[in-house]
Design an enzyme around this catalytic site. Structure first.
Site, mmCIF file in Angstrom:
data_model
loop_
_atom_site.group_PDB
_atom_site.id
_atom_site.type_symbol
_atom_site.label_atom_id
_atom_site.label_comp_id
_atom_site.label_asym_id
_atom_site.label_seq_id
_atom_site.Cartn_x
_atom_site.Cartn_y
_atom_site.Cartn_z
ATOM 1 N N TYR A 43 1.573 -6.280 0.379
ATOM 2 C CA TYR A 43 1.943 -4.966 0.733
ATOM 3 C C TYR A 43 2.780 -4.474 -0.383
ATOM 4 O O TYR A 43 3.408 -5.045 -1.200
ATOM 5 C CB TYR A 43 3.145 -5.148 1.810
ATOM 6 N N ASP A 57 14.728 5.749 -2.875
ATOM 7 C CA ASP A 57 13.372 5.984 -2.110
ATOM 8 C C ASP A 57 13.721 7.180 -1.349
ATOM 9 O O ASP A 57 13.888 7.225 0.082
ATOM 10 C CB ASP A 57 13.156 4.751 -1.279
ATOM 11 N N ASP A 84 2.340 1.798 1.450
ATOM 12 C CA ASP A 84 3.435 2.509 1.930
ATOM 13 C C ASP A 84 2.922 4.029 1.263
ATOM 14 O O ASP A 84 2.637 4.060 -0.012
ATOM 15 C CB ASP A 84 4.593 2.457 1.360
ATOM 16 N N ASP A 86 4.242 6.987 2.542
ATOM 17 C CA ASP A 86 5.485 7.867 2.722
ATOM 18 C C ASP A 86 5.145 8.764 3.858
ATOM 19 O O ASP A 86 4.589 8.447 4.814
ATOM 20 C CB ASP A 86 6.072 8.525 1.443
ATOM 21 N N HIS A 111 0.307 3.098 5.548
ATOM 22 C CA HIS A 111 1.063 3.599 6.901
ATOM 23 C C HIS A 111 1.621 4.941 6.363
ATOM 24 O O HIS A 111 2.177 5.108 5.295
ATOM 25 C CB HIS A 111 1.966 2.590 7.230
ATOM 26 N N GLU A 113 4.631 7.912 7.667
ATOM 27 C CA GLU A 113 5.600 8.059 8.527
ATOM 28 C C GLU A 113 5.928 9.318 9.121
ATOM 29 O O GLU A 113 5.398 10.492 8.526
ATOM 30 C CB GLU A 113 6.969 7.485 7.778
ATOM 31 N N CYS A 121 15.261 6.302 3.105
ATOM 32 C CA CYS A 121 15.129 4.832 3.449
ATOM 33 C C CYS A 121 15.138 4.805 5.140
ATOM 34 O O CYS A 121 16.148 5.447 5.842
ATOM 35 C CB CYS A 121 16.002 3.864 2.691
ATOM 36 N N ARG A 156 3.767 4.973 11.235
ATOM 37 C CA ARG A 156 5.224 4.648 11.235
ATOM 38 C C ARG A 156 6.039 5.658 11.987
ATOM 39 O O ARG A 156 6.041 6.980 11.624
ATOM 40 C CB ARG A 156 5.696 4.454 9.973
ATOM 41 N N GLU A 186 10.329 1.618 13.229
ATOM 42 C CA GLU A 186 11.139 1.451 12.132
ATOM 43 C C GLU A 186 12.550 1.294 12.853
ATOM 44 O O GLU A 186 12.895 2.209 13.627
ATOM 45 C CB GLU A 186 10.773 2.556 11.007
ATOM 46 N N ASN A 209 9.238 -4.584 10.634
ATOM 47 C CA ASN A 209 9.854 -4.552 9.223
ATOM 48 C C ASN A 209 11.051 -5.548 9.055
ATOM 49 O O ASN A 209 12.047 -5.287 9.718
ATOM 50 C CB ASN A 209 10.242 -3.151 8.880
#
Length: 291
Positions: A43, A57, A84, A86, A111, A113, A121, A156, A186, A209
């Site tokens: 990952y 982040d 990731d 974002d 993924h 989100e 985060c 996500r 998440e 996660n």
């Protein structure tokens, strides 16, 4: 042969075989190390990528920076790489390009989100999420853009910490209807919430996660697998350990003027060269010169 199977298909095979641990690999050599140790997938965390670049982040890195890191990592290992992505680096039409670039880079999937920008985060407060129809549009765009049908699109949702558990469940179902291959809920805050979410979204590929120092309890892969989770992320685990080791070693040099006490904990030159395949490079170089 493995190379004849697309990265997305290899990731799907991995989660079908059983719950799969995906360690966060913060550089390509760590990805190769994970392969040597026997992991079945890896990952690339946006949090680790951002931190390694010296920024938080919060969506500061660009799509190009993410894709470059993804490509270098994918080239270093035969393992399928989940990335990731974002919020997709824009709206639905931007997500089309995001998918194409990641797929061309050789990764297994991404993924996306449902946070608003500037994102945060997932285990911090102060997040906000887009309307579910906006995220569903991004998912539809992502699915439409991929060339390989097995390229993985995970949705996500950060809604649990914003609007509550029920909204996260409702969004998950909507994102699956839009074509997502799996769901990443998440910041679940207890073992019971992980269990309840899996029961509320049955027959779906679920991702958990297990980041440290966040809101979620640190559950093991077997336990999460028994609940119904097929993938388990350890996004910054190796990164945090490596950073602490670097700090301790730098402090030792500053204080004592030598690294002597840290040597027993180091990867040796021979171990590094073996991981790099150094002797293979030397042998090929000699062969090219005919000697």
């Amino acid at each position: 042969m493995t190379n004849d199977i697309s990265p997305g298909r290899r990731l799907r095979n991995a989660w079908t075989a059983g719950p799969v641990a995906l360690p966060g690999v913060f550089n390509p050599l760590v990805a190769r190390m994970a392969e040597r140790l026997g992991f079945s997938a890896v990952y690339l965390s946006g949090g680790a990528l951002s931190a390694g670049s010296g920024v938080p982040d919060i969506g500061l890195l660009t799509l190009s920076e993410f894709v470059q890191a993804a490509q270098l990592t994918a080239q270093a290992t035969a393992l399928p790489l989940l990335c990731d992505a974002d919020t997709g680096f824009g709206e639905a039409l931007n997500v089309e390009r995001t998918v194409r670039l990641f797929e061309t880079a050789g990764v297994a999937g991404i993924h996306l989100e449902d946070q608003e920008m500037p994102k945060r985060c997932g285990h911090l407060s102060g997040k906000s999420v887009v309307a579910p129809e906006v995220m569903a549009a991004k998912i539809r765009a992502a699915v439409a853009a991929k060339k390989d049908r097995d390229f993985v699109i995970i949705a996500r949702t950060d809604a649990k910490g914003v609007h509550g558990f029920d909204d996260a469940v409702a969004r998950a179902k909507r994102y699956l209807d839009a074509g997502a291959d799996g769901i990443f809920p998440e910041a679940m805050e207890s073992r019971e919430e992980f269990e309840q979410f899996a029961k509320a979204v049955p027959n779906a590929v679920l991702l958990a996660n297990m980041t440290e120092f966040g809101k979620s309890p640190l559950l093991d892969v077997t336990t999460l697998g028994q609940m119904g989770y097929r993938m388990v992320l350890f996004p910054l685990t190796a990164f945090r350990v490596a950073m602490k080791a670097a700090e301790n070693t730098l402090r030792e040099i500053l204080t004592n003027g030598t690294q002597q006490a840290s040597v027993p904990g180091m990867q040796t030159r021979a171990e590094l060269y073996d991981l790099l395949g150094y002797t293979g490079y030397e042998a090929r170089d000699r062969a090219y010169f005919g000697s």
